[in-house]
Design an enzyme around this catalytic site. Structure first.
Site, PDB file in Angstrom:
ATOM      1  N   HIS A   1       0.880  -1.167   0.000  1.00  0.00           N
ATOM      2  CA  HIS A   1       0.000   0.000   0.000  1.00  0.00           C
ATOM      3  C   HIS A   1       0.922   1.224   0.000  1.00  0.00           C
ATOM      4  O   HIS A   1       1.572   1.509   1.011  1.00  0.00           O
ATOM      5  CB  HIS A   1      -0.905  -0.029   1.242  1.00  0.00           C
ATOM      6  CG  HIS A   1      -2.022   0.975   1.217  1.00  0.00           C
ATOM      7  ND1 HIS A   1      -3.280   0.682   1.664  1.00  0.00           N
ATOM      8  CD2 HIS A   1      -2.056   2.266   0.821  1.00  0.00           C
ATOM      9  CE1 HIS A   1      -4.053   1.749   1.532  1.00  0.00           C
ATOM     10  NE2 HIS A   1      -3.313   2.732   1.029  1.00  0.00           N
ATOM     11  N   LEU A   2       0.968   1.864  -1.151  1.00  0.00           N
ATOM     12  CA  LEU A   2       1.826   3.025  -1.347  1.00  0.00           C
ATOM     13  C   LEU A   2       1.733   4.012  -0.172  1.00  0.00           C
ATOM     14  O   LEU A   2       0.626   4.341   0.260  1.00  0.00           O
ATOM     15  CB  LEU A   2       1.375   3.722  -2.637  1.00  0.00           C
ATOM     16  CG  LEU A   2       1.967   5.086  -2.949  1.00  0.00           C
ATOM     17  CD1 LEU A   2       3.373   4.921  -3.469  1.00  0.00           C
ATOM     18  CD2 LEU A   2       1.089   5.807  -3.957  1.00  0.00           C
ATOM     19  N   HIS A   3       2.856   4.432   0.343  1.00  0.00           N
ATOM     20  CA  HIS A   3       2.841   5.478   1.367  1.00  0.00           C
ATOM     21  C   HIS A   3       4.124   6.287   1.302  1.00  0.00           C
ATOM     22  O   HIS A   3       5.183   5.761   0.964  1.00  0.00           O
ATOM     23  CB  HIS A   3       2.633   4.896   2.762  1.00  0.00           C
ATOM     24  CG  HIS A   3       3.671   3.889   3.148  1.00  0.00           C
ATOM     25  ND1 HIS A   3       3.661   2.594   2.680  1.00  0.00           N
ATOM     26  CD2 HIS A   3       4.758   3.991   3.939  1.00  0.00           C
ATOM     27  CE1 HIS A   3       4.685   1.940   3.181  1.00  0.00           C
ATOM     28  NE2 HIS A   3       5.391   2.760   3.943  1.00  0.00           N
ATOM     29  N   LEU A   4       3.977   7.531   1.624  1.00  0.00           N
ATOM     30  CA  LEU A   4       5.083   8.469   1.581  1.00  0.00           C
ATOM     31  C   LEU A   4       5.547   8.725   3.018  1.00  0.00           C
ATOM     32  O   LEU A   4       4.725   8.938   3.908  1.00  0.00           O
ATOM     33  CB  LEU A   4       4.566   9.753   0.921  1.00  0.00           C
ATOM     34  CG  LEU A   4       5.515  10.848   0.543  1.00  0.00           C
ATOM     35  CD1 LEU A   4       4.981  11.526  -0.728  1.00  0.00           C
ATOM     36  CD2 LEU A   4       5.611  11.865   1.654  1.00  0.00           C
TER      37      LEU A   4
END
Ligand code: ZN
Length: 156
Positions: A110-113
């Protein structure tokens, strides 16, 4: 990188989605902001106090899969996070980055910055906050302070 990767490993599913849907109290404990398109939560194993993770609500792994609207929301949410962190703890700078794919250090798809606040001379801080016995209380305090700051920010 191995440190963050280990911290984010979630064999039973996606901890970001769990934080969004509220299914797991331990996952929702460190949510700072849940907006229309994004979520902001504290990293449980921070590089520095206030280390945030910012993700789109939609479960996707690749930046290239994001819609333009999601991308804009992610960026605006990041700007809000900088404002909130500056107000909460006056960092002197930030490291901001994405780990896309396992070889790059991502261990949840799950893409996260990552937004890591930095202070002059903070390089010796990790051994101190690396003590996991200290972390939960520290994170609760940080989460409470950031929620307070977010409550005073203009609506996204
Ligand atoms: Zn997810």
């Amino acid at each position: 990188m191995a440190y963050v990767s280990g911290a984010e490993r979630t064999p039973d599913g996606c901890f970001i989605c769990a934080a969004i849907d509220g299914a797991d109290p331990e996952a929702t404990r460190y949510v700072v902001e849940l907006a229309e398109r994004t979520i902001v939560l504290l990293n449980r194993y921070p590089y520095s106090p206030g280390h945030l993770m910012i993700a789109p609500r939609r479960h996707l792994a690749d930046l290239a899969e994001m819609s333009a609207d999601e991308g804009k929301a992610l960026f605006v949410t990041t700007q809000r996070a900088l404002t909130a962190l500056r107000e909460a703890s006056q960092p002197g700078g930030f490291n901001i980055g994405l780990n896309l794919g396992g070889p790059a250090g991502a261990s949840v798809d799950h893409l996260h910055l990552h937004v890591v606040p930095r202070w002059g001379g903070d390089t010796n801080f990790m051994p101190v906050i690396g003590d996991v016995k200290v972390l939960p209380e520290h994170l609760d305090t940080t989460a409470a302070r950031l929620r307070e700051v977010y409550a005073g920010l203009p609506a996204p």
